[in-house]
Structure formats: structure tokens, C-alpha cells
Design a protein around this motif. Structure first.
Motif, PDB file in Angstrom:
ATOM      1  N   UNK A 164       0.885  -1.177   0.119  1.00 49.20           N
ATOM      2  CA  UNK A 164       0.130   0.016  -0.150  1.00 49.20           C
ATOM      3  C   UNK A 164       0.871   1.291  -0.062  1.00 49.20           C
ATOM      4  N   UNK A 165       0.382   2.267  -0.981  1.00 45.24           N
ATOM      5  CA  UNK A 165       1.292   3.489  -0.964  1.00 45.24           C
ATOM      6  C   UNK A 165       0.386   4.680  -0.711  1.00 45.24           C
ATOM      7  N   UNK A 166       0.789   5.707  -0.022  1.00 42.59           N
ATOM      8  CA  UNK A 166       0.229   6.840   0.095  1.00 42.59           C
ATOM      9  C   UNK A 166       0.795   8.109  -0.459  1.00 42.59           C
ATOM     10  N   UNK A 167       0.010   8.767  -1.521  1.00 36.65           N
ATOM     11  CA  UNK A 167       0.525   9.856  -2.112  1.00 36.65           C
ATOM     12  C   UNK A 167      -0.164  11.058  -1.525  1.00 36.65           C
ATOM     13  N   UNK A 168       0.710  11.929  -0.803  1.00 39.12           N
ATOM     14  CA  UNK A 168       0.392  12.994  -0.074  1.00 39.12           C
ATOM     15  C   UNK A 168       0.561  14.290  -0.601  1.00 39.12           C
ATOM     16  N   UNK A 169      -0.565  14.910  -0.390  1.00 45.14           N
ATOM     17  CA  UNK A 169      -0.656  16.254  -1.104  1.00 45.14           C
ATOM     18  C   UNK A 169       0.225  17.286  -0.437  1.00 45.14           C
ATOM     19  N   UNK A 170       0.725  18.258  -1.112  1.00 44.17           N
ATOM     20  CA  UNK A 170       1.609  19.051  -0.580  1.00 44.17           C
ATOM     21  C   UNK A 170       1.562  19.555   0.754  1.00 44.17           C
ATOM     22  N   UNK A 171       2.440  19.170   1.762  1.00 53.16           N
ATOM     23  CA  UNK A 171       2.259  19.839   3.111  1.00 53.16           C
ATOM     24  C   UNK A 171       2.776  21.381   2.779  1.00 53.16           C
ATOM     25  N   UNK A 172       2.079  22.461   3.619  1.00 55.01           N
ATOM     26  CA  UNK A 172       2.222  23.635   3.643  1.00 55.01           C
ATOM     27  C   UNK A 172       2.476  24.272   5.190  1.00 55.01           C
ATOM     28  N   UNK A 181       8.654   7.141   4.062  1.00 52.39           N
ATOM     29  CA  UNK A 181       8.881   7.891   2.932  1.00 52.39           C
ATOM     30  C   UNK A 181       9.655   7.154   1.850  1.00 52.39           C
ATOM     31  N   UNK A 182       9.075   7.328   0.693  1.00 52.22           N
ATOM     32  CA  UNK A 182      10.140   6.737  -0.311  1.00 52.22           C
ATOM     33  C   UNK A 182      10.496   7.874  -1.430  1.00 52.22           C
ATOM     34  N   UNK A 183       9.666   9.097  -1.325  1.00 48.53           N
ATOM     35  CA  UNK A 183       9.905  10.032  -2.272  1.00 48.53           C
ATOM     36  C   UNK A 183       9.299  11.102  -1.978  1.00 48.53           C
ATOM     37  N   UNK A 184      10.031  12.370  -2.148  1.00 46.04           N
ATOM     38  CA  UNK A 184       9.316  13.798  -1.955  1.00 46.04           C
ATOM     39  C   UNK A 184      10.011  14.716  -2.848  1.00 46.04           C
ATOM     40  N   UNK A 185       9.155  15.627  -3.300  1.00 45.44           N
ATOM     41  CA  UNK A 185       9.362  16.870  -3.996  1.00 45.44           C
ATOM     42  C   UNK A 185       9.293  18.154  -2.722  1.00 45.44           C
ATOM     43  N   UNK A 186      10.499  18.799  -3.029  1.00 43.34           N
ATOM     44  CA  UNK A 186      10.629  19.890  -2.017  1.00 43.34           C
ATOM     45  C   UNK A 186      10.646  20.983  -2.887  1.00 43.34           C
ATOM     46  N   UNK A 187       9.828  21.972  -2.799  1.00 37.94           N
ATOM     47  CA  UNK A 187       9.561  23.295  -3.483  1.00 37.94           C
ATOM     48  C   UNK A 187       9.973  24.451  -2.301  1.00 37.94           C
ATOM     49  N   UNK A 188      10.774  25.248  -2.867  1.00 40.03           N
ATOM     50  CA  UNK A 188      11.261  26.470  -2.252  1.00 40.03           C
ATOM     51  C   UNK A 188      11.281  27.754  -3.127  1.00 40.03           C
ATOM     52  N   UNK A 189      10.715  28.915  -2.533  1.00 36.72           N
ATOM     53  CA  UNK A 189      10.441  29.984  -3.418  1.00 36.72           C
ATOM     54  C   UNK A 189      11.781  30.826  -3.137  1.00 36.72           C
ATOM     55  N   UNK A 190      12.833  30.366  -4.250  1.00 29.96           N
ATOM     56  CA  UNK A 190      14.095  31.065  -4.268  1.00 29.96           C
ATOM     57  C   UNK A 190      15.012  30.600  -5.368  1.00 29.96           C
ATOM     58  N   UNK A 191      15.595  31.442  -5.931  1.00 24.42           N
ATOM     59  CA  UNK A 191      16.656  30.999  -6.868  1.00 24.42           C
ATOM     60  C   UNK A 191      18.058  31.003  -6.440  1.00 24.42           C
ATOM     61  N   UNK A 192      18.152  31.116  -4.882  1.00 18.36           N
ATOM     62  CA  UNK A 192      19.450  30.968  -4.351  1.00 18.36           C
ATOM     63  C   UNK A 192      19.878  29.764  -3.825  1.00 18.36           C
ATOM     64  N   UNK A 234       7.737  27.268   1.314  1.00 17.48           N
ATOM     65  CA  UNK A 234       8.143  25.880   1.330  1.00 17.48           C
ATOM     66  C   UNK A 234       6.972  25.285   1.121  1.00 17.48           C
ATOM     67  N   UNK A 235       7.164  24.091   0.389  1.00 18.83           N
ATOM     68  CA  UNK A 235       5.948  22.951   0.191  1.00 18.83           C
ATOM     69  C   UNK A 235       6.571  21.581  -0.380  1.00 18.83           C
ATOM     70  N   UNK A 291      12.147  28.216   8.941  1.00 23.77           N
ATOM     71  CA  UNK A 291      11.035  28.140   9.996  1.00 23.77           C
ATOM     72  C   UNK A 291       9.877  27.483   9.128  1.00 23.77           C
ATOM     73  N   UNK A 292       9.591  27.919   7.978  1.00 18.47           N
ATOM     74  CA  UNK A 292       8.274  27.485   7.339  1.00 18.47           C
ATOM     75  C   UNK A 292       8.781  25.904   6.774  1.00 18.47           C
ATOM     76  N   UNK A 293       9.996  25.521   6.484  1.00 22.51           N
ATOM     77  CA  UNK A 293      10.500  24.151   6.405  1.00 22.51           C
ATOM     78  C   UNK A 293      10.090  23.244   7.783  1.00 22.51           C
ATOM     79  N   UNK A 294      10.158  23.770   8.680  1.00 22.03           N
ATOM     80  CA  UNK A 294      10.126  23.103  10.093  1.00 22.03           C
ATOM     81  C   UNK A 294       8.487  22.614  10.168  1.00 22.03           C
ATOM     82  N   UNK A 295       7.718  23.857   9.819  1.00 16.48           N
ATOM     83  CA  UNK A 295       6.406  23.332   9.871  1.00 16.48           C
ATOM     84  C   UNK A 295       5.610  22.877   8.903  1.00 16.48           C
ATOM     85  N   UNK A 296       6.241  22.790   7.685  1.00 13.45           N
ATOM     86  CA  UNK A 296       6.021  21.770   6.654  1.00 13.45           C
ATOM     87  C   UNK A 296       6.202  20.385   7.189  1.00 13.45           C
ATOM     88  N   UNK A 297       7.509  19.946   7.549  1.00 17.38           N
ATOM     89  CA  UNK A 297       7.894  18.815   8.125  1.00 17.38           C
ATOM     90  C   UNK A 297       7.053  18.336   9.241  1.00 17.38           C
TER      91      UNK A 297
END
Length: 138
Positions: free
Chosen positions: A27-35, A74-85, A123-124, A51-57
Motif C-alpha cells: 500500500x502506498x500513500x500519495x500525500x498532497x503538498x504539506x504547507x 517515505x520513499x519519495x519527496x518533492x521539495x519546493x522552495x521559493x528562491x533562486x538562491x 516551502x511546500x 522556519x516554514x520548512x520545520x512547520x511543513x515537516x
């Protein structure tokens, strides 16, 4: 149940695997983006991606518990960050790595993006996790 693969012919990834293989019938769970919102829907850590990343986790861990799983499954994540740095992306990745998600290590993609869904959101994280059989214990 989960076989994590680091491909010898590729550059060794830091704290994640190139692939995760899950046996058919698992059985697999596909989780919506945690915000980074608290239980009242208020943004946590305005202007602070770490701080946002800690809340997201923390929110992701709640999602995992709700489906009978945990960060070690958890077998896979996509980590989205609003930044180009790269330094900002690295700081967020440090939170992910310290969280136990990379203990597998799981397969992950870290992305710098232009914006996310909520005003002020930086972060998401989306995730796919194995949901172990309750009587199997793993």
C-alpha cells in the motif's frame, strides 16, 4: 518492502537515493503538498524559509500518521522552495535531512520555484510513502 538504490555509475547523491523500489501489492500513500500553515490556517514563519520548512515537516508528519505511516516509510519527496538562491535551497534541505525523512535515504527532488499557493508561502513538500500492514510492523 523498500529497496533504496544508489546507482554506482552516477555521482553519489548527498543524503538521498537515486531510486526506491517498492514491492507490488504494497500500500502506498500519495500525500498532497504539506504547507507552512498552523491548525488555524495561519502562515508560520513569514519570510523565514527554514522556519516554514520545520512547520511543513511537522504537517507532513501529521499527514503520515493519519494514513498509518511515518517518515521512515517515505520513499519519495518533492521539495519546493521559493528562491533562486542555492544557499536558501540548501538551508531548507538541511531541515529535510535533519527531520528523518532522509534516513532511508528516500528519493527526492529539490526545486527553486517562483511562487507557491498561499501568500507568503516559501516551502511546500509532497511525499509518497509506504503504508505498512498494521500486523506486519514495518
Amino acid at each position: 518492502m523498500i529497496r533504496r538504490v544508489t546507482v554506482p555509475a552516477l555521482f553519489p547523491p548527498p543524503a538521498y537515493s537515486h531510486a526506491s523500489v517498492v514491492e507490488a501489492g504494497t500500500r502506498l500513500a500519495f500525500l498532497a503538498g504539506a504547507v507552512p500553515l498552523d491548525a488555524d490556517g495561519k502562515l508560520v514563519g513569514e519570510g523565514d524559509p527554514v522556519r516554514q520548512a520545520r512547520q511543513v515537516i511537522a504537517n507532513l508528519e501529521e499527514q503520515l500518521r493519519a494514513v498509518g505511516s511515518g517518515s521512515d516509510h517515505v520513499v519519495a519527496t518533492d521539495v519546493y522552495v521559493v528562491s533562486g538562491e542555492p544557499a536558501v535551497l540548501s538551508a531548507v534541505w538541511d531541515v529535510v535531512e535533519a527531520s528523518g525523512l532522509s534516513a532511508g535515504p528516500h528519493s527526492s527532488t529539490l526545486l527553486g520555484v517562483a511562487c507557491l499557493g498561499y501568500t507568503g508561502q516559501l516551502v511546500e513538500i509532497t511525499a509518497t510513502a509506504v503504508v505498512p500492514d498494521a500486523d506486519a510492523g514495518s
